[in-house]
Write a protein that holds these residues in place. Sequence first.
Motif, PDB file in Angstrom:
ATOM      1  N   PRO A 152      37.375  36.867  32.803  1.00  0.00           N
ATOM      2  CA  PRO A 152      38.082  38.151  32.924  1.00  0.00           C
ATOM      3  C   PRO A 152      38.254  38.617  34.367  1.00  0.00           C
ATOM      4  CG  PRO A 152      36.494  38.245  31.138  1.00  0.00           C
ATOM      5  CD  PRO A 152      36.261  36.938  31.837  1.00  0.00           C
ATOM      6  N   LEU A 153      37.281  38.309  35.215  1.00  0.00           N
ATOM      7  CA  LEU A 153      37.355  38.756  36.607  1.00  0.00           C
ATOM      8  C   LEU A 153      38.537  38.124  37.331  1.00  0.00           C
ATOM      9  CD1 LEU A 153      36.175  40.403  38.912  1.00  0.00           C
ATOM     10  CD2 LEU A 153      34.625  38.481  39.402  1.00  0.00           C
ATOM     11  N   PHE A 154      38.869  36.869  37.003  1.00  0.00           N
ATOM     12  CA  PHE A 154      40.014  36.224  37.655  1.00  0.00           C
ATOM     13  C   PHE A 154      41.303  36.967  37.313  1.00  0.00           C
ATOM     14  CE2 PHE A 154      43.662  33.376  37.513  1.00  0.00           C
ATOM     15  CZ  PHE A 154      43.681  32.908  38.825  1.00  0.00           C
ATOM     16  N   ALA A 155      41.505  37.229  36.027  1.00  0.00           N
ATOM     17  CA  ALA A 155      42.732  37.926  35.609  1.00  0.00           C
ATOM     18  C   ALA A 155      42.817  39.308  36.255  1.00  0.00           C
ATOM     19  CB  ALA A 155      42.778  38.043  34.092  1.00  0.00           C
ATOM     20  N   GLU A 156      41.718  40.019  36.243  1.00  0.00           N
ATOM     21  CA  GLU A 156      41.699  41.364  36.830  1.00  0.00           C
ATOM     22  C   GLU A 156      42.022  41.320  38.319  1.00  0.00           C
ATOM     23  OE1 GLU A 156      38.285  44.663  37.956  1.00  0.00           O
ATOM     24  OE2 GLU A 156      37.962  43.371  36.207  1.00  0.00           O
ATOM     25  N   THR A 157      41.444  40.354  39.008  1.00  0.00           N
ATOM     26  CA  THR A 157      41.616  40.275  40.461  1.00  0.00           C
ATOM     27  C   THR A 157      43.017  39.803  40.829  1.00  0.00           C
ATOM     28  OG1 THR A 157      39.268  39.735  40.631  1.00  0.00           O
ATOM     29  CG2 THR A 157      40.589  39.371  42.580  1.00  0.00           C
ATOM     30  N   LEU A 158      43.540  38.797  40.112  1.00  0.00           N
ATOM     31  CA  LEU A 158      44.893  38.322  40.414  1.00  0.00           C
ATOM     32  C   LEU A 158      45.924  39.403  40.109  1.00  0.00           C
ATOM     33  CD1 LEU A 158      46.854  36.193  41.347  1.00  0.00           C
ATOM     34  CD2 LEU A 158      46.782  35.169  39.058  1.00  0.00           C
ATOM     35  N   ASN A 159      45.764  40.093  38.996  1.00  0.00           N
ATOM     36  CA  ASN A 159      46.700  41.168  38.668  1.00  0.00           C
ATOM     37  C   ASN A 159      46.675  42.252  39.745  1.00  0.00           C
ATOM     38  OD1 ASN A 159      48.571  42.555  36.828  1.00  0.00           O
ATOM     39  ND2 ASN A 159      46.909  44.032  36.621  1.00  0.00           N
ATOM     40  N   GLY A 160      45.495  42.600  40.207  1.00  0.00           N
ATOM     41  CA  GLY A 160      45.395  43.600  41.264  1.00  0.00           C
ATOM     42  C   GLY A 160      46.052  43.156  42.553  1.00  0.00           C
ATOM     43  N   SER A 161      46.030  41.843  42.810  1.00  0.00           N
ATOM     44  CA  SER A 161      46.609  41.320  44.049  1.00  0.00           C
ATOM     45  C   SER A 161      48.128  41.332  44.032  1.00  0.00           C
ATOM     46  CB  SER A 161      46.109  39.894  44.290  1.00  0.00           C
ATOM     47  OG  SER A 161      46.624  39.360  45.485  1.00  0.00           O
ATOM     48  N   VAL A 162      48.746  41.084  42.861  1.00  0.00           N
ATOM     49  CA  VAL A 162      50.207  40.956  42.810  1.00  0.00           C
ATOM     50  C   VAL A 162      50.921  42.227  42.396  1.00  0.00           C
ATOM     51  CG1 VAL A 162      50.044  38.486  42.326  1.00  0.00           C
ATOM     52  CG2 VAL A 162      50.243  40.103  40.414  1.00  0.00           C
ATOM     53  N   THR A 163      50.168  43.256  42.048  1.00  0.00           N
ATOM     54  CA  THR A 163      50.821  44.470  41.534  1.00  0.00           C
ATOM     55  C   THR A 163      51.756  45.099  42.555  1.00  0.00           C
ATOM     56  OG1 THR A 163      50.405  46.583  40.433  1.00  0.00           O
ATOM     57  CG2 THR A 163      48.930  46.008  42.238  1.00  0.00           C
ATOM     58  N   LYS A 164      51.478  44.932  43.847  1.00  0.00           N
ATOM     59  CA  LYS A 164      52.335  45.516  44.880  1.00  0.00           C
ATOM     60  C   LYS A 164      53.706  44.851  44.950  1.00  0.00           C
ATOM     61  CE  LYS A 164      49.927  42.741  48.420  1.00  0.00           C
ATOM     62  NZ  LYS A 164      48.737  42.420  47.608  1.00  0.00           N
TER      63      LYS A 164
END
Length: 369
Positions: free
Chosen positions: A154-166
């Motif tokens: 879950p941490l990977f998905a959360e972190t990648l999503n946070g990185s690309v949201t911009k």
Amino acid sequence: MKHSRRNFLTLAGASSLLAIAAPKLLAQGIPQEILNKILPLPGKYGEYYGQAKIRAFHLHNQPETSPLHKALEELWIEVFKQTEGELFVSPIPHDASIPAGDPQAVQFITDGRFEIVSVAGPIIDQVAPDVIGIQNIALIYQSSQDAFEIINQPLFAETLNGSVTKYNLTYLPYGTFDNGMRVVTSIANKPIYQLEDFRNLTIRIPPSNDMAMTMAALGAIPEKVTMNQVFQFLKSGAVQAQENPLSVALGFKLYEVTKYLNMTNHAWSGYNTFFNTDFWNSLSPEVQKVIQNLLPVYQAKQIKAQEEYNQYAYEQLVGTLGMVEIKPNLSGASRELIKVYRSIYNRLNPQAQSLIRSKLEERTGSKFA
């Protein structure tokens, strides 16, 4: 605040072809023969498209025969059925033959010209350098299963999503599909038996800084070329080798322009799926839930199908199609790559570092703070 188009293109390292204006979904830039294949869609598939209340498109660079394309077709048909015709998504192979390939496909998703894209990690290592580098580190994964033990946390998905949201992109848990371990195919006078054979080898790589650093550290001369140009670059002699999973060597007919199948298994490759955030947010919570529930189901199906297809591809390449298999001795490669490992690791955010640290330390025998 979203990053500007200019900033995105700079980060993505894309060509000037990405400057195509895209005010409408089916504006200029998509060849008519591709549009003819997309609309109207044939048979039952076309009926579903015609019935859907919401219609969308999903770009990827693989052929129609690939396990990825087939899995996406099945996934989106099931979404259509479970949402009672609310949403129908059409996967489009070969990135709809858009001129600049994967980088342009990602740009079209951020702009909203298309709604969904699946791309390999190296394509976006300048867009999400603080996370996606986890997928690009060479010679630490033994298999696809090894990679998914990290990617499906879950941490990977959360972190990648946070990185690309911009960039107006959304990544969901279990949103990565498999392509397998990458190997090198090379021309007739460039077999790879040992690490030294990488010296001065001109090798095609994706538009990736991580992969460029890796190949340069091994002594090769990396050339960044999008997948839609690889065959011609090999055929013309502009490069002497390329690296990709077995399925790509078969699906893109690279056996016609290379002789050696060098089983380096030097990196893992998969396809990360991103939604245009505005599109994702426009879907009802019920539709979103259906997609979220089905992603792990079809990811598991695709991983299994990809493993079987890669074995089939190997048998075809070495047997029927006559490529010469080599199993290189790459002992000592980790020593050559330790600076690359540290460079990629130091760009990761703390959450991503925590996901990869123990595996890096296990493989290299070095500490990563």
